[in-house]
Design a protein around this motif. Structure first.
Motif, PDB file in Angstrom:
ATOM      1  N   PHE A 198       0.830  -1.212   0.000  1.00 47.97           N
ATOM      2  CA  PHE A 198       0.000   0.000   0.000  1.00 47.97           C
ATOM      3  C   PHE A 198       0.860   1.256   0.000  1.00 47.97           C
ATOM      4  O   PHE A 198       0.525   2.246  -0.665  1.00 47.97           O
ATOM      5  N   TYR A 199       1.971   1.223   0.713  1.00 49.05           N
ATOM      6  CA  TYR A 199       2.877   2.380   0.739  1.00 49.05           C
ATOM      7  C   TYR A 199       3.489   2.628  -0.641  1.00 49.05           C
ATOM      8  O   TYR A 199       3.603   3.780  -1.092  1.00 49.05           O
ATOM      9  N   LEU A 200       3.872   1.557  -1.309  1.00 49.66           N
ATOM     10  CA  LEU A 200       4.513   1.697  -2.627  1.00 49.66           C
ATOM     11  C   LEU A 200       3.575   2.347  -3.633  1.00 49.66           C
ATOM     12  O   LEU A 200       3.919   3.363  -4.257  1.00 49.66           O
ATOM     13  N   PHE A 201       2.395   1.795  -3.799  1.00 48.58           N
ATOM     14  CA  PHE A 201       1.498   2.296  -4.839  1.00 48.58           C
ATOM     15  C   PHE A 201       0.909   3.659  -4.477  1.00 48.58           C
ATOM     16  O   PHE A 201       0.679   4.493  -5.363  1.00 48.58           O
ATOM     17  N   GLY A 202       0.702   3.922  -3.187  1.00 51.13           N
ATOM     18  CA  GLY A 202       0.239   5.249  -2.779  1.00 51.13           C
ATOM     19  C   GLY A 202       1.267   6.322  -3.093  1.00 51.13           C
ATOM     20  O   GLY A 202       0.918   7.422  -3.558  1.00 51.13           O
ATOM     21  N   ALA A 203       2.552   6.022  -2.876  1.00 52.11           N
ATOM     22  CA  ALA A 203       3.623   6.984  -3.166  1.00 52.11           C
ATOM     23  C   ALA A 203       3.715   7.274  -4.662  1.00 52.11           C
ATOM     24  O   ALA A 203       3.952   8.423  -5.074  1.00 52.11           O
ATOM     25  N   LEU A 204       3.526   6.262  -5.491  1.00 50.76           N
ATOM     26  CA  LEU A 204       3.556   6.474  -6.940  1.00 50.76           C
ATOM     27  C   LEU A 204       2.426   7.413  -7.381  1.00 50.76           C
ATOM     28  O   LEU A 204       2.611   8.254  -8.263  1.00 50.76           O
ATOM     29  N   GLY A 205       1.258   7.277  -6.757  1.00 51.55           N
ATOM     30  CA  GLY A 205       0.143   8.167  -7.084  1.00 51.55           C
ATOM     31  C   GLY A 205       0.420   9.613  -6.720  1.00 51.55           C
ATOM     32  O   GLY A 205       0.083  10.539  -7.473  1.00 51.55           O
ATOM     33  N   VAL A 206       1.052   9.839  -5.581  1.00 53.56           N
ATOM     34  CA  VAL A 206       1.414  11.202  -5.176  1.00 53.56           C
ATOM     35  C   VAL A 206       2.409  11.796  -6.161  1.00 53.56           C
ATOM     36  O   VAL A 206       2.296  12.963  -6.558  1.00 53.56           O
ATOM     37  N   LYS A 207       3.387  10.988  -6.587  1.00 47.87           N
ATOM     38  CA  LYS A 207       4.380  11.463  -7.553  1.00 47.87           C
ATOM     39  C   LYS A 207       3.713  11.880  -8.858  1.00 47.87           C
ATOM     40  O   LYS A 207       4.046  12.926  -9.441  1.00 47.87           O
ATOM     41  N   TRP A 208       2.734  11.084  -9.329  1.00 50.91           N
ATOM     42  CA  TRP A 208       2.054  11.430 -10.574  1.00 50.91           C
ATOM     43  C   TRP A 208       1.348  12.778 -10.452  1.00 50.91           C
ATOM     44  O   TRP A 208       1.416  13.609 -11.375  1.00 50.91           O
ATOM     45  N   ALA A 209       0.654  13.007  -9.342  1.00 51.07           N
ATOM     46  CA  ALA A 209      -0.099  14.257  -9.162  1.00 51.07           C
ATOM     47  C   ALA A 209       0.825  15.465  -9.233  1.00 51.07           C
ATOM     48  O   ALA A 209       0.476  16.504  -9.828  1.00 51.07           O
ATOM     49  N   MET A 210       2.015  15.346  -8.665  1.00 46.04           N
ATOM     50  CA  MET A 210       2.971  16.467  -8.686  1.00 46.04           C
ATOM     51  C   MET A 210       3.453  16.749 -10.109  1.00 46.04           C
ATOM     52  O   MET A 210       3.528  17.910 -10.527  1.00 46.04           O
ATOM     53  N   LEU A 211       3.760  15.694 -10.865  1.00 44.67           N
ATOM     54  CA  LEU A 211       4.237  15.888 -12.237  1.00 44.67           C
ATOM     55  C   LEU A 211       3.127  16.408 -13.149  1.00 44.67           C
ATOM     56  O   LEU A 211       3.362  17.265 -14.006  1.00 44.67           O
ATOM     57  N   TRP A 212       1.902  15.904 -12.957  1.00 41.48           N
ATOM     58  CA  TRP A 212       0.778  16.366 -13.780  1.00 41.48           C
ATOM     59  C   TRP A 212       0.483  17.841 -13.533  1.00 41.48           C
ATOM     60  O   TRP A 212       0.138  18.575 -14.470  1.00 41.48           O
ATOM     61  N   ALA A 213       0.606  18.287 -12.304  1.00 38.04           N
ATOM     62  CA  ALA A 213       0.368  19.696 -11.990  1.00 38.04           C
ATOM     63  C   ALA A 213       1.326  20.603 -12.763  1.00 38.04           C
ATOM     64  O   ALA A 213       0.988  21.740 -13.103  1.00 38.04           O
ATOM     65  N   ILE A 214       2.519  20.076 -13.082  1.00 34.45           N
ATOM     66  CA  ILE A 214       3.524  20.871 -13.796  1.00 34.45           C
ATOM     67  C   ILE A 214       3.356  20.758 -15.307  1.00 34.45           C
ATOM     68  O   ILE A 214       3.398  21.761 -16.035  1.00 34.45           O
ATOM     69  N   PHE A 215       3.152  19.544 -15.806  1.00 35.75           N
ATOM     70  CA  PHE A 215       3.224  19.299 -17.253  1.00 35.75           C
ATOM     71  C   PHE A 215       1.877  19.046 -17.921  1.00 35.75           C
ATOM     72  O   PHE A 215       1.805  18.987 -19.144  1.00 35.75           O
TER      73      PHE A 215
END
Length: 486
Positions: A198-215
């Motif tokens: 759960f920690y692994l996949f939750g962290a990947l989702g947070v990373k995506w949100a940060m990159l999407w906000a930029i690009f």
């Protein structure tokens, strides 16, 4: 003879907008983001299907990993995601249409990811009720993602590339299952135990949100790095002549036979995928007697087959449409039938294979998973065919309504399969799924369409109805071409 000539030589649509943008451009970067989003969200959706076994019966040598007495709550835990899934889809689709999907995707992704990260803590503090609460919030968040992504496809995917770009996008869901099932099985068997998944996949989702906000970007008009050639190519191919928000023709949508064709096809696909996703690990464990690590790998195999077939099917689908071998609606019907009727047959056969022939059962389940990819370039992208302007709303309606069946299916399985080791009871489940596949595809064959519907072009909400009635003929959609007024 005419059909064979088209098949061999091809006949390009004379009305089609010619490609003027780069072969690889910003539209492909956007689709990559959609693909990754669906990959991570489906990882977070799927992880519980495998980890729930480790949460009930320890699969690690680490004595500090907790287990819980949830055997009788298994189906409720698995279905709780869908309790929230159908609630916000239409409201989020409407808000995304009004104010743009970009920022709303950031919010949905962060809520989904945070809920996933909190599952181990909530399980420890509030037992099964804590996990159910997290899964409901995940469902609420993920419910908004598909309509928002569909809305973006309506703004970014040219009709001549729609099958491929739409399929690549939704292959993210397949790839998420491919990753989540075996990785979760390995993690649950390791010293880290089930909380780490759960920690692994939750962290990947947070990373995506940060990159999407930029690009990320709402439309080709808004993107700062897109070339003028690609922007013009996309906008002209979609007929986006001007920036405006169209009034949603609710009554005309709800009385449209092609819309109901998509809805019924969606019901069949959701039922089949729900059974495949939530019940295959249990079937492999209880009937075919595979351990959790092997179970995870085998459960992922149908999705690997689906990913491979989806790329092949979508390329063929766009090819036969662009070369005018068949009409767009006919192509959708052909591939939707591949994705439903053949899996219906394979599920029927699986139900009658004796326990001792586990290899054949697994092979057919993999075969079933691969063929269901036909539905992605069948009903899945058909929303955008009917109405580029309202595709997000259409997706919100169909996905929310049909998700109810994803809630029902695990509960029906629990009602029918009272003994997980009784293959006769599992056979009933497979036959029910096969029947639903067949009936819903028949409705799609009769009523589906690949043409832009006339209710796609409602008046601007801020415009004047009188001015709309005074539009000239040049503002009407061009039939069988790719330019329609947006």
């Amino acid at each position: 003879m005419i059909f064979l000539k088209k098949l061999c030589c091809g006949v390009k649509d004379e009305n089609a907008v010619q490609r003027t943008g780069p072969v690889i451009g910003i539209r492909h970067l956007q689709v990559l983001f959609y693909f990754l989003l669906l990959t991570y969200t489906y990882c977070m959706r799927t992880v519980l299907s495998v980890s729930v076994e480790a949460m009930i019966n320890s699969t690690t040598t680490n004595p500090n990993i907790e287990t819980y007495d949830w055997e009788k709550k298994r189906s409720v835990l698995l279905s709780s995601f869908f309790w929230g899934y159908f609630v916000l889809q239409i409201p989020v689709a409407y808000l995304g249409k009004m104010y743009g999907p970009k920022s709303m995707l950031v919010v949905c992704s962060l809520v989904d990811s945070t809920s996933c990260l909190l599952i181990p803590t909530m399980a420890r503090r509030f037992d099964a009720y804590g996990v159910i609460a997290c899964r409901i919030f995940q469902g609420l968040a993920q419910g908004g993602i598909a309509p928002l992504v569909h809305s973006l496809l309506g703004r970014w995917a040219p009709p001549s590339e729609r099958s491929v770009l739409g399929t690549v996008t939704y292959t993210g869901a397949v790839f998420g299952n491919i990753l989540a099932l075996p990785i979760t099985g390995v993690i649950c068997s390791s010293w880290a135990g089930w909380p780490a998944s759960f920690y692994l996949f939750g962290a990947l989702g947070v990373k995506w949100a940060m990159l999407w906000a930029i690009f990320g970007s709402n439309t080709p008009r808004d993107h700062r790095r897109i070339t003028d050639e690609e922007r013009t190519y996309i906008l002209e191919s979609l007929g986006h002549q001007e920036e405006k928000v169209h009034e949603t023709p609710w009554k005309r949508i709800l009385t449209s036979p092609p819309f109901w064709a998509i809805t019924l096809a969606f019901i069949g696909a959701n039922w089949g995928s729900s059974v495949l996703l939530t019940q295959t690990p249990t079937y492999l464990n209880k009937i075919l007697e595979y351990d959790i690590k092997t179970n995870g790998l085998l459960s992922a195999a149908p999705y690997l087959a689906m990913g491979i077939c989806s790329i092949a099917f979508s390329s063929i689908c766009d090819w036969i449409i662009n070369r005018s071998i068949v009409e767009r609606g006919t192509a959708r019907k052909i591939f939707n039938s591949i994705g439903t009727l053949l899996p219906a047959l394979s599920l029927t056969i699986v139900g009658f294979i004796p326990k001792g022939h586990s290899t054949l059962s697994v092979a057919l389940l993999i075969f079933n998973g691969g063929l269901t990819a036909g539905g992605i370039c069948g009903f899945q992208v058909n929303h955008v065919d009917l109405s580029p302007n309202h595709s997000g709303i259409l997706m919100g309606i169909t996905n929310s309504w049909t998700s109810i069946f994803s809630i029902i299916s695990p509960l029906i399985v629990q009602f029918i399969v009272t003994d997980d080791t009784n293959q006769t009871q599992w056979r009933t489940i497979f036959l029910i799924s096969a029947g639903i596949y067949a009936v819903t595809d028949l409705f799609f064959i009769v009523f589906a369409s690949g043409e832009v519907q006339e209710w796609n072009n409602c008046e601007d909400m801020a415009g004047d109805a009188e001015n709309a009635r005074g539009k000239s003929d040049e503002d009407e959609p061009i039939e069988n071409g790719t330019i329609e007024r947006y």
